[in-house]
Structure formats: C-alpha cells, structure tokens
Design a protein around this motif. Structure first.
Motif, PDB file in Angstrom:
ATOM      1  N   TYR A  35     120.980  15.899  43.515  1.00 25.66           N
ATOM      2  CA  TYR A  35     121.222  14.692  42.743  1.00 25.66           C
ATOM      3  C   TYR A  35     122.567  14.811  42.050  1.00 25.66           C
ATOM      4  O   TYR A  35     123.060  15.903  41.799  1.00 25.66           O
ATOM      5  N   GLN A  37     124.280  13.164  38.354  1.00 23.21           N
ATOM      6  CA  GLN A  37     123.888  12.476  37.137  1.00 23.21           C
ATOM      7  C   GLN A  37     125.143  12.021  36.419  1.00 23.21           C
ATOM      8  O   GLN A  37     126.013  12.828  36.095  1.00 23.21           O
ATOM      9  N   GLY A  42     122.103   7.367  35.350  1.00 22.59           N
ATOM     10  CA  GLY A  42     120.940   8.218  35.554  1.00 22.59           C
ATOM     11  C   GLY A  42     121.127   9.174  36.716  1.00 22.59           C
ATOM     12  O   GLY A  42     122.248   9.441  37.163  1.00 22.59           O
ATOM     13  N   LEU A  43     120.014   9.682  37.241  1.00 24.83           N
ATOM     14  CA  LEU A  43     120.053  10.587  38.390  1.00 24.83           C
ATOM     15  C   LEU A  43     119.972   9.780  39.668  1.00 24.83           C
ATOM     16  O   LEU A  43     119.120   8.907  39.803  1.00 24.83           O
ATOM     17  N   MET A  88     127.872  15.648  37.021  1.00 23.19           N
ATOM     18  CA  MET A  88     126.928  16.759  36.907  1.00 23.19           C
ATOM     19  C   MET A  88     126.070  16.723  38.168  1.00 23.19           C
ATOM     20  O   MET A  88     125.486  15.674  38.499  1.00 23.19           O
TER      21      MET A  88
ATOM     22  N   LEU B  89     112.913  11.697  30.649  1.00 20.02           N
ATOM     23  CA  LEU B  89     113.103  10.935  31.876  1.00 20.02           C
ATOM     24  C   LEU B  89     111.781  10.824  32.617  1.00 20.02           C
ATOM     25  O   LEU B  89     111.010  11.790  32.672  1.00 20.02           O
ATOM     26  N   PHE B 101     114.533   7.766  39.495  1.00 16.75           N
ATOM     27  CA  PHE B 101     114.551   8.125  38.078  1.00 16.75           C
ATOM     28  C   PHE B 101     114.892   6.931  37.203  1.00 16.75           C
ATOM     29  O   PHE B 101     115.710   6.078  37.569  1.00 16.75           O
ATOM     30  N   GLY B 102     114.285   6.909  36.014  1.00 19.15           N
ATOM     31  CA  GLY B 102     114.732   6.004  34.973  1.00 19.15           C
ATOM     32  C   GLY B 102     115.975   6.584  34.301  1.00 19.15           C
ATOM     33  O   GLY B 102     116.336   7.741  34.552  1.00 19.15           O
ATOM     34  N   THR B 103     116.614   5.791  33.435  1.00 21.58           N
ATOM     35  CA  THR B 103     117.836   6.269  32.784  1.00 21.58           C
ATOM     36  C   THR B 103     117.545   7.033  31.499  1.00 21.58           C
ATOM     37  O   THR B 103     118.452   7.553  30.875  1.00 21.58           O
ATOM     38  N   GLY B 104     116.290   7.116  31.099  1.00 22.41           N
ATOM     39  CA  GLY B 104     115.913   8.006  30.027  1.00 22.41           C
ATOM     40  C   GLY B 104     115.802   7.370  28.654  1.00 22.41           C
ATOM     41  O   GLY B 104     116.342   6.293  28.390  1.00 22.41           O
TER      42      GLY B 104
END
Lengths: 119, 111
Positions: A35, A37, A42-43, A88, B89, B101-104
């Motif tokens: 992934y 980031q 987000g990821l 990242m 997350l 994934f969500g953005t947190g």
C-alpha cells in the motif's frame, strides 16, 4: 508474534532511479500486500500477491511492479521513480484459509513502513 | 465500487470518557472488517477483526460491531486513556478480495 519487516524506514532517491522496497514476513502467510499512504487519501492498494509468483493489481499499480519469488518475501519496484511517488509505503501480510465454500482472509499484519522521498 | 467513510475525522475527549468511532461502507457484500490503530509515522496495528458471519468482537476495553445490512461498523472504546491517542482506521474486505480503507479518525485523549 507475527513479524513483518521492511528493508528501510527512510529512503531518499532521485527522479529516474530504480527503487526496490523489500518486505519479509515470518509467519508463512499466503497473502502479501503493498500500500501507499498519503495525507487525505488514506491507504491505497498498489499490488497484492496470494501465492508465490502470483500477483494482482490493486487500485494504483501504474509506475510500480512487484516480485514474489519466495513465500516470505514481497518486493515493490519503482522502475523509474518520480516525485509523485514520494509517499509512505506499507507492506502487510495475512493468512488465507478456506471454510466450507468460502475463502477467508485473516487479520492483516503491517510492517513499520518506508517513507520514500523522490527528489 | 466499495467506499469506506469514517466519522468523525478528528475527536478530542477528556481521559475516562467512553467513545464511539464510526465506519460506514457502501457495499454490504464485505467478507470481513478490520479495525487498526496507527501512531504517527508508524505502521498499522490490528485491533479487531470481524468476519462476515460475526456481529461483534471484544478485546479488553475495545468492542467492535458489524451490521452488514446497514453498512456500518462501530468501535467502542471504554474508559479512554491518553495512550489511546492515535489514528483509528477501519478496512473492509471487498468481494474482489481487496481491503478498502477509510481515511481514519484522529483521536486525542486529554489527561
């Protein structure tokens, strides 16, 4: 304890260089993931592999390739690094198991990440 | 296409409060849902995994629930502590066997 290690915590490269990021897991997991980031995004999945020599594109594979010659090792390759690949990078692994007719993916375990800067 | 949203984006609470973090997904055909925490500059640490056949999971002060029919998961943190400060997350495993994934939610627990 599952351990996922990444070859570097910080990396600085120049535009056009070929970059190798390596990930190793010690739990005999079938699945491995790469992934990136970025703030606000987000990821995002770049590539994943569900077995040795098997790979599938994620959501943003452009500019990247991967290699999985051994079960424990999954490499991400930036063929010609560009500044928009500054990010990242996170590697993860998980166990896959079948239950009845379902294929399940167990908990994902992540490495510490590599912060790559391309100048 | 599966999308995952987390609300709120940021949260600041005094120590000792119970709190709820929300995660919603657009496609109810998820195979499992995982909650993670991430400390600044670090990788993700798995907190709880809920398989599609389950409704909740508990670990210590954490409880996560999954309601596929409404497309929601919640993470409940009891008696919050400053050490709980991190980004949380959620990630859903889609029908294509990819995690989305969500953005947190950035949580800060004040001493």
């Amino acid at each position: 304890d599952v351990k996922v290690t990444q070859s570097s915590r910080y990396l600085v490269k120049r535009t056009g260089e070929k970059v190798f990021l390596e990930c190793v897991q010690d739990m005999d997991h079938e699945n491995m993931f790469w992934y990136r980031q970025d703030p606000g995004l987000g990821l995002r999945l770049i590539y994943f592999s569900y077995d040795v020599k098997m790979k599938e594109k994620g959501d943003i594979p452009e500019g990247y390739s991967v290699s999985r010659e051994k079960k424990e090792r999954f490499s991400l390759i930036l063929e010609s690094a560009s500044t928009n690949q500054t990010s990242m990078y996170l590697c993860a692994s998980s166990l896959a198991f079948a239950s009845g007719s379902w294929l399940h993916t167990d908990t994902q375990y992540f490495g510490p990440g590599t912060r790559l800067t391309v100048l | 296409k599966q999308e995952v949203t987390q609300i709120p984006a940021a949260l600041s609470v005094p120590e000792g409060e119970n709190l709820v973090l929300n995660c919603s997904f657009t496609d109810s055909a998820i195979y499992n849902l995982q909650w993670f925490r991430q400390d600044p500059g670090k990788g993700l640490t798995s907190l709880l995994l809920i398989q599609s056949s389950q409704r909740e999971q508990t670990s210590g002060r954490l409880n996560a629930s999954l309601d596929k029919s409404s497309g929601r998961s919640t993470l409940y943190i009891a008696a919050s502590q400053p050490g709980d400060s991190a980004t949380y997350l959620c990630a859903g495993l889609s029908r294509t066997y990819k995690y989305i994934f969500g953005t947190g939610t950035r949580l800060k627990v004040l001493a």
